[in-house]
Design a protein around this motif. Structure first.
Motif, PDB file in Angstrom:
ATOM      1  N   ALA A 205      -2.683  25.705   8.466  1.00 47.29           N
ATOM      2  CA  ALA A 205      -2.823  25.792   9.913  1.00 47.29           C
ATOM      3  C   ALA A 205      -4.277  25.922  10.348  1.00 47.29           C
ATOM      4  CB  ALA A 205      -2.020  26.974  10.450  1.00 47.29           C
ATOM      5  N   SER A 206      -5.156  26.310   9.443  1.00 46.99           N
ATOM      6  CA  SER A 206      -6.586  26.460   9.765  1.00 46.99           C
ATOM      7  C   SER A 206      -7.407  26.041   8.548  1.00 46.99           C
ATOM      8  CB  SER A 206      -6.898  27.904  10.155  1.00 46.99           C
ATOM      9  OG  SER A 206      -6.401  28.825   9.184  1.00 46.99           O
ATOM     10  N   PRO A 207      -7.301  24.760   8.136  1.00 46.04           N
ATOM     11  CA  PRO A 207      -7.923  24.319   6.879  1.00 46.04           C
ATOM     12  C   PRO A 207      -9.439  24.312   6.891  1.00 46.04           C
ATOM     13  CG  PRO A 207      -7.051  22.445   8.095  1.00 46.04           C
ATOM     14  CD  PRO A 207      -6.572  23.677   8.802  1.00 46.04           C
ATOM     15  N   SER A 208     -10.055  24.369   8.061  1.00 46.42           N
ATOM     16  CA  SER A 208     -11.519  24.375   8.132  1.00 46.42           C
ATOM     17  C   SER A 208     -12.108  25.774   8.034  1.00 46.42           C
ATOM     18  CB  SER A 208     -11.997  23.717   9.433  1.00 46.42           C
ATOM     19  OG  SER A 208     -11.590  22.368   9.513  1.00 46.42           O
ATOM     20  N   SER A 209     -11.243  26.793   8.155  1.00 47.59           N
ATOM     21  CA  SER A 209     -11.791  28.157   8.230  1.00 47.59           C
ATOM     22  C   SER A 209     -11.221  29.144   7.227  1.00 47.59           C
ATOM     23  CB  SER A 209     -11.595  28.720   9.645  1.00 47.59           C
ATOM     24  OG  SER A 209     -10.219  28.711  10.001  1.00 47.59           O
ATOM     25  N   ASP A 210      -9.978  28.963   6.777  1.00 48.01           N
ATOM     26  CA  ASP A 210      -9.363  29.966   5.903  1.00 48.01           C
ATOM     27  C   ASP A 210      -9.079  29.386   4.525  1.00 48.01           C
ATOM     28  OD1 ASP A 210      -8.709  32.586   7.390  1.00 48.01           O
ATOM     29  OD2 ASP A 210      -8.119  31.031   8.818  1.00 48.01           O
ATOM     30  N   LEU A 211      -9.768  29.943   3.523  1.00 47.26           N
ATOM     31  CA  LEU A 211      -9.647  29.482   2.144  1.00 47.26           C
ATOM     32  C   LEU A 211      -9.097  30.601   1.270  1.00 47.26           C
ATOM     33  CD1 LEU A 211     -13.131  27.705   1.793  1.00 47.26           C
ATOM     34  CD2 LEU A 211     -11.001  26.777   2.741  1.00 47.26           C
TER      35      LEU A 211
ATOM     36  N   VAL B 197      -0.259  28.748   1.919  1.00 46.48           N
ATOM     37  CA  VAL B 197      -0.404  29.607   3.093  1.00 46.48           C
ATOM     38  C   VAL B 197      -0.367  28.742   4.344  1.00 46.48           C
ATOM     39  CG1 VAL B 197      -1.837  31.314   4.278  1.00 46.48           C
ATOM     40  CG2 VAL B 197      -1.832  31.231   1.780  1.00 46.48           C
ATOM     41  N   SER B 198       0.299  29.239   5.387  1.00 43.33           N
ATOM     42  CA  SER B 198       0.293  28.583   6.693  1.00 43.33           C
ATOM     43  C   SER B 198       0.265  29.639   7.779  1.00 43.33           C
ATOM     44  CB  SER B 198       1.531  27.696   6.869  1.00 43.33           C
ATOM     45  OG  SER B 198       1.501  27.041   8.122  1.00 43.33           O
ATOM     46  N   GLY B 199      -0.746  29.572   8.625  1.00 45.85           N
ATOM     47  CA  GLY B 199      -0.868  30.536   9.708  1.00 45.85           C
ATOM     48  C   GLY B 199      -1.092  31.953   9.243  1.00 45.85           C
ATOM     49  N   GLY B 200      -1.733  32.105   8.081  1.00 42.10           N
ATOM     50  CA  GLY B 200      -2.025  33.433   7.552  1.00 42.10           C
ATOM     51  C   GLY B 200      -0.911  34.042   6.736  1.00 42.10           C
ATOM     52  N   THR B 201       0.249  33.397   6.684  1.00 41.21           N
ATOM     53  CA  THR B 201       1.386  33.900   5.918  1.00 41.21           C
ATOM     54  C   THR B 201       1.685  32.933   4.784  1.00 41.21           C
ATOM     55  OG1 THR B 201       2.339  34.924   7.896  1.00 41.21           O
ATOM     56  CG2 THR B 201       3.805  34.585   6.020  1.00 41.21           C
TER      57      THR B 201
ATOM     58  N   ALA C 182       5.159  24.842   8.195  1.00 43.32           N
ATOM     59  CA  ALA C 182       4.207  25.197   9.249  1.00 43.32           C
ATOM     60  C   ALA C 182       4.896  25.796  10.468  1.00 43.32           C
ATOM     61  CB  ALA C 182       3.396  23.963   9.654  1.00 43.32           C
ATOM     62  N   ALA C 183       6.169  25.499  10.659  1.00 40.03           N
ATOM     63  CA  ALA C 183       6.905  26.006  11.816  1.00 40.03           C
ATOM     64  C   ALA C 183       7.525  27.379  11.564  1.00 40.03           C
ATOM     65  CB  ALA C 183       7.997  25.016  12.221  1.00 40.03           C
ATOM     66  N   ASP C 184       7.653  27.763  10.286  1.00 37.09           N
ATOM     67  CA  ASP C 184       8.313  29.028   9.933  1.00 37.09           C
ATOM     68  C   ASP C 184       7.900  29.409   8.522  1.00 37.09           C
ATOM     69  OD1 ASP C 184       9.924  31.200   9.444  1.00 37.09           O
ATOM     70  OD2 ASP C 184      11.819  30.085   9.508  1.00 37.09           O
ATOM     71  N   ALA C 185       6.984  30.343   8.395  1.00 34.53           N
ATOM     72  CA  ALA C 185       6.445  30.691   7.080  1.00 34.53           C
ATOM     73  C   ALA C 185       7.462  31.381   6.189  1.00 34.53           C
ATOM     74  CB  ALA C 185       5.214  31.576   7.233  1.00 34.53           C
ATOM     75  N   ASP C 186       8.572  31.873   6.747  1.00 37.31           N
ATOM     76  CA  ASP C 186       9.639  32.408   5.899  1.00 37.31           C
ATOM     77  C   ASP C 186      10.355  31.295   5.140  1.00 37.31           C
ATOM     78  OD1 ASP C 186       9.212  35.046   6.475  1.00 37.31           O
ATOM     79  OD2 ASP C 186      10.743  35.164   8.043  1.00 37.31           O
ATOM     80  N   HIS C 187      10.116  30.055   5.552  1.00 37.14           N
ATOM     81  CA  HIS C 187      10.737  28.897   4.914  1.00 37.14           C
ATOM     82  C   HIS C 187       9.700  28.232   4.021  1.00 37.14           C
ATOM     83  CE1 HIS C 187      12.481  24.584   5.322  1.00 37.14           C
ATOM     84  NE2 HIS C 187      13.049  25.207   4.302  1.00 37.14           N
ATOM     85  N   ALA C 188       9.972  28.179   2.712  1.00 34.58           N
ATOM     86  CA  ALA C 188       8.997  27.651   1.757  1.00 34.58           C
ATOM     87  C   ALA C 188       9.698  27.062   0.547  1.00 34.58           C
ATOM     88  CB  ALA C 188       8.034  28.753   1.315  1.00 34.58           C
ATOM     89  N   TYR C 189       8.932  26.290  -0.219  1.00 34.17           N
ATOM     90  CA  TYR C 189       9.419  25.657  -1.442  1.00 34.17           C
ATOM     91  C   TYR C 189       8.446  25.947  -2.580  1.00 34.17           C
ATOM     92  CZ  TYR C 189      12.266  22.864   1.781  1.00 34.17           C
ATOM     93  OH  TYR C 189      13.145  22.454   2.763  1.00 34.17           O
ATOM     94  N   ILE C 190       8.969  26.003  -3.797  1.00 35.18           N
ATOM     95  CA  ILE C 190       8.136  26.096  -4.993  1.00 35.18           C
ATOM     96  C   ILE C 190       8.554  25.002  -5.966  1.00 35.18           C
ATOM     97  CG2 ILE C 190       7.666  28.577  -4.804  1.00 35.18           C
ATOM     98  CD1 ILE C 190       9.824  29.048  -6.936  1.00 35.18           C
ATOM     99  N   SER C 191       7.583  24.533  -6.752  1.00 32.31           N
ATOM    100  CA  SER C 191       7.880  23.604  -7.846  1.00 32.31           C
ATOM    101  C   SER C 191       7.713  24.350  -9.158  1.00 32.31           C
ATOM    102  CB  SER C 191       6.965  22.384  -7.795  1.00 32.31           C
ATOM    103  OG  SER C 191       5.595  22.749  -7.800  1.00 32.31           O
ATOM    104  N   VAL C 192       8.555  23.990 -10.138  1.00 29.96           N
ATOM    105  CA  VAL C 192       8.609  24.707 -11.411  1.00 29.96           C
ATOM    106  C   VAL C 192       8.479  23.718 -12.563  1.00 29.96           C
ATOM    107  CG1 VAL C 192       9.935  26.308 -12.845  1.00 29.96           C
ATOM    108  CG2 VAL C 192      10.105  26.437 -10.354  1.00 29.96           C
ATOM    109  N   SER C 193       7.667  24.055 -13.535  1.00 33.93           N
ATOM    110  CA  SER C 193       7.436  23.188 -14.678  1.00 33.93           C
ATOM    111  C   SER C 193       8.528  23.379 -15.731  1.00 33.93           C
ATOM    112  CB  SER C 193       6.051  23.458 -15.277  1.00 33.93           C
ATOM    113  OG  SER C 193       5.699  22.480 -16.223  1.00 33.93           O
ATOM    114  N   GLY C 194       8.335  22.748 -16.904  1.00 31.37           N
ATOM    115  CA  GLY C 194       9.241  22.947 -18.021  1.00 31.37           C
ATOM    116  C   GLY C 194      10.187  21.786 -18.254  1.00 31.37           C
TER     117      GLY C 194
END
Length: 359
Positions: free
Chosen positions: A127-133, A171-175, A235-247
């Motif tokens: 949400a703020s790619p130019s400022s938050d790393l 991270v999106s929007g600090g969360t 980006a619309a809801d930081a409680d909603h997320a995905y992860i990818s898993v190796s193996g």
């Protein structure tokens, strides 16, 4: 690779060179921005530094520049989407540097972490790619100075614990979320096995905390005890997320306890409950995940890129010409195309219009 017809019987000669257009660069990460209307692609390469490619706005098939502005190993690479001259790229062991002039000069911005991975994750807040790393080693680090960041600007926001190393950040929007492992290489040097975990700052107080992956609520799926490679936050809801898993799966163990089954997982409540949304996805290591909204997912695997339009129920391979090769990292170009960084076949740009999975 060379070939010649069987009808040729001369000693030498008659060979056709098939290597002229064969790209074999080994990328770990890639990102992009714009400069004067041109698209600038940057990426970290194994043993070959950081590459820079300027694609002309007048002719996308002609590179206005192809160079290596940063030497050594190349790792995580971030580009300011508003200014392709502003870049953070990583050497090994979380030792990043920043340029603001397209690679002419660099400033070391190493946070000084005690236990980073050889190629450590560094991500921008979507949400703020130019400022938050954000950067990950034993500690999760944050800088709010963007591409003005110095080594002194990194702030510790979480300690994953001695012996642990962060493997993925989103991270999106600090969360957001971060994955860690420790030891990360079971039996190779430590002989003490493998452990993985997730942290997040979801919840009312917004503080970073470890998620409990040992308890699986009713109706949820267990997150496998395998290496977590990528994180995508809605980006619309930081409680909603995905992860990818190796193996990989084991061919002699097929069923619900197969240690390799399950490569994409989804949460809708900030990480308390996870659901396996691997569906028909090929059983191969997944290296990154991208969420495009409306149930559309893209996953990088060891055998190419796969997409789903129904939130992971069904998957299909993307890109008719994309090789069956390791894809390490996914991102979006300023025009909204998918940027796929392969480990051995260079960079590939894929239009979202072409994401309808191939049969």
């Amino acid at each position: 690779m060379y070939s010649r017809p069987l009808s040729t019987h001369t000693a030498g000669g008659g060979w056709t060179d098939h290597n002229a257009a064969l790209g074999t660069l080994q990328y770990y990460y890639a990102d992009s921005g714009t400069v004067d209307g041109n698209t600038v692609l940057w990426g970290g390469l194994q043993d070959n530094g950081t590459s820079k490619q300027v694609i002309s706005s007048f002719d996308p098939f002609v590179q206005a520049e192809a160079s290596q502005p940063f030497g050594g190993d190349g790792g995580a690479t971030l580009v300011d989407p508003q200014d392709g001259n502003k870049v953070l790229t990583e050497y090994t062991d979380l030792t990043p540097a920043i340029t603001q002039d397209g690679g002419k000069t660099w400033t070391d911005v190493t946070p000084g972490d005690p236990n980073p991975q050889f190629i450590a994750p560094i991500e921008a807040d979507s949400a703020s790619p130019s400022s938050d790393l954000y950067a990950g080693g034993e500690f999760l680090w944050h800088s709010s100075k963007g591409y003005d960041t110095t080594a002194a600007d990194w702030q510790k926001v979480f300690d994953a614990g001695a012996g642990n190393s962060i493997s993925a950040i989103g991270v999106s929007g600090g969360t957001g979320y971060a994955a860690f492992c420790g030891p990360c290489w079971p039996g190779y040097t430590s002989g003490t096995g493998f452990r993985r975990g997730l942290i997040a700052n979801t919840g009312a107080d917004g503080t970073w905390h470890a998620l409990d992956l040992s308890t699986v609520p009713s109706g949820c799926d267990a997150v496998p005890d395998r290496y977590i490679t990528g994180i995508a936050v809605d980006a619309a809801d930081a409680d909603h997320a995905y992860i990818s898993v190796s193996g990989y799966a084991r061919h002699w163990m097929v069923g619900p306890d197969d240690p390799g089954v399950g490569h994409v997982f989804e949460t809708a409540d900030g990480g308390t409950c996870w659901h396996d949304v691997s569906g028909t996805l090929i059983d191969a290591p997944a290296n990154d995940v991208l969420f495009l909204g409306s149930g559309r997912l893209v996953v990088a695997t060891d055998v190419g890129v796969f997409a789903s339009g129904d939130d992971g129920a069904t998957w299909g391979k993307v890109g008719m010409n994309l090789p069956h090769t390791i894809v390490e990292d996914l991102g979006l170009t300023p025009s909204g195309d998918i940027l796929a960084a392969t480990h051995g076949r260079g960079l590939w740009q894929i239009s979202q219009d072409a994401l309808t999975p191939a049969s």
